[in-house]
Design an enzyme around this catalytic site. Structure first.
Site, PDB file in Angstrom:
ATOM      1  N   LYS A  40       0.096  19.596   0.846  1.00 14.72           N
ATOM      2  CA  LYS A  40      -0.342  18.900  -0.230  1.00 14.72           C
ATOM      3  C   LYS A  40      -1.761  19.274  -0.784  1.00 14.72           C
ATOM      4  O   LYS A  40      -2.407  20.052   0.055  1.00 14.72           O
ATOM      5  CB  LYS A  40      -0.591  17.593   0.432  1.00 14.72           C
ATOM      6  CG  LYS A  40       0.692  16.835   1.077  1.00 14.72           C
ATOM      7  CD  LYS A  40       0.519  15.590   1.793  1.00 14.72           C
ATOM      8  CE  LYS A  40      -0.138  15.712   3.026  1.00 14.72           C
ATOM      9  NZ  LYS A  40      -0.372  14.267   3.655  1.00 14.72           N
TER      10      LYS A  40
ATOM     11  N   THR B  21      -8.699   7.421  -2.230  1.00 14.00           N
ATOM     12  CA  THR B  21      -7.787   8.149  -1.692  1.00 14.00           C
ATOM     13  C   THR B  21      -7.247   7.774  -0.085  1.00 14.00           C
ATOM     14  O   THR B  21      -6.580   8.145   0.411  1.00 14.00           O
ATOM     15  CB  THR B  21      -8.004   9.638  -1.678  1.00 14.00           C
ATOM     16  OG1 THR B  21      -9.121   9.858  -0.841  1.00 14.00           O
ATOM     17  CG2 THR B  21      -8.285  10.230  -3.062  1.00 14.00           C
TER      18      THR B  21
ATOM     19  N   GLY C 295      -5.501   6.543   2.662  1.00 18.80           N
ATOM     20  CA  GLY C 295      -3.852   6.227   3.024  1.00 18.80           C
ATOM     21  C   GLY C 295      -2.877   6.977   2.201  1.00 18.80           C
ATOM     22  O   GLY C 295      -1.793   6.805   2.049  1.00 18.80           O
ATOM     23  N   THR C 296      -3.565   7.932   1.082  1.00 20.71           N
ATOM     24  CA  THR C 296      -2.494   8.628   0.443  1.00 20.71           C
ATOM     25  C   THR C 296      -1.358   9.495   0.908  1.00 20.71           C
ATOM     26  O   THR C 296      -0.345   9.421   0.726  1.00 20.71           O
ATOM     27  CB  THR C 296      -3.299   9.309  -0.534  1.00 20.71           C
ATOM     28  OG1 THR C 296      -4.246  10.126  -0.199  1.00 20.71           O
ATOM     29  CG2 THR C 296      -3.718   8.639  -1.658  1.00 20.71           C
ATOM     30  N   GLY C 297      -1.971  10.008   2.112  1.00 16.79           N
ATOM     31  CA  GLY C 297      -1.194  10.936   3.004  1.00 16.79           C
ATOM     32  C   GLY C 297       0.059  10.072   3.544  1.00 16.79           C
ATOM     33  O   GLY C 297       1.138  10.570   3.660  1.00 16.79           O
ATOM     34  N   CYS C 298      -0.384   8.961   3.995  1.00 13.17           N
ATOM     35  CA  CYS C 298       0.556   7.922   4.723  1.00 13.17           C
ATOM     36  C   CYS C 298       1.580   7.617   3.821  1.00 13.17           C
ATOM     37  O   CYS C 298       2.899   7.620   4.209  1.00 13.17           O
ATOM     38  CB  CYS C 298      -0.128   6.945   5.455  1.00 13.17           C
ATOM     39  SG  CYS C 298      -1.355   7.085   6.582  1.00 13.17           S
TER      40      CYS C 298
END
Length: 224
Positions: free
Chosen positions: A176, A208, A210-213
């Site tokens: 990412k 941002t 929690g964006t990866g989750c």
């Protein structure tokens, strides 16, 4: 036609922005029934993590077996797994139940900067979970940490790190680009057949958490 089901194996975020809460919200938004296996409780909000309470490995096993014994799980998303014993329990559960798709988000550090993966658990993650993943979804710092290298800053270096992550045993890596620079945020999907750059305008925001989750859960929902 039945509703597809996905399972998140991750930590709980008391503020609801990341972890299993973000995962379940993402599954629901995409029309997928969500089940969960909680690996840790965290006391956290969008500003930081103030406490982590680990769930014993044997209870992680009990949750995994309860879900798979009853539900037709189309895909599994794995997030925060902080200890080697929990990683071993998850790896054993995946071997026992053989889900069709596994999305591994190697959560090492929270967006706030708080470390979520113990140093001694990194090698266990590499050896036991990465080879069982259908796709690995690290951000730029996590990709570098998995390889014990500095963070890649050029397209060639990112693709090179992606290929070496493939060598750990998973067939696809999505690196990412949120931690990169420039007007575009570029994710790189790296497979043996080549790399695909997925570009989008960079959003100027500090929100941002929690964006990866959410992204890894969306991938799992699509696979389910």
């Amino acid at each position: 036609m039945t509703t597809p089901a996905a399972l998140t194996i991750a930590g709980s975020d008391s503020s609801g922005g990341a972890g299993i809460q973000a995962d379940l919200k993402t599954f629901a938004a995409l029309g997928v029934y969500g089940a969960s296996v909680i690996t840790a409780l965290t006391a956290q909000n969008t500003q930081g993590v103030t406490g982590i309470h680990q769930v014993p490995a044997e209870f992680v096993t009990a949750q995994i077996d309860a879900v798979f014994a009853d539900l037709d799980v189309g895909a599994v998303k794995i997030g925060m797994v902080a200890e080697p014993s929990v990683i071993a329990a998850i790896a054993a559960g995946l071997q026992r139940w053989s889900p069709g798709h596994v999305v591994l988000d190697p959560v090492m550090v929270a967006t706030s900067g708080d470390r979520l993966l113990a140093e001694d658990a990194v090698e266990a993650l590499r050896a036991k979970l990465v080879p069982r993943a259908s796709i690995l979804t690290p951000n730029l710092p996590e990709a570098a940490a998995l390889l014990n290298e500095p963070m890649a800053s050029s397209e060639a270096a990112i693709e090179n790190q992606g290929r070496r992550l493939l060598a750990l045993g998973c067939p696809a890596v999505l690196i990412k680009g949120g931690h990169g620079q420039g007007s575009e945020s570029i994710d790189y999907l790296v497979r043996e057949s080549g790399a695909i750059a997925l570009a989008a305008p960079r959003v100027a925001t500090e929100n941002t958490h929690g964006t990866g989750c959410s992204l890894s859960s969306a991938v799992a929902a699509g696979l389910a």
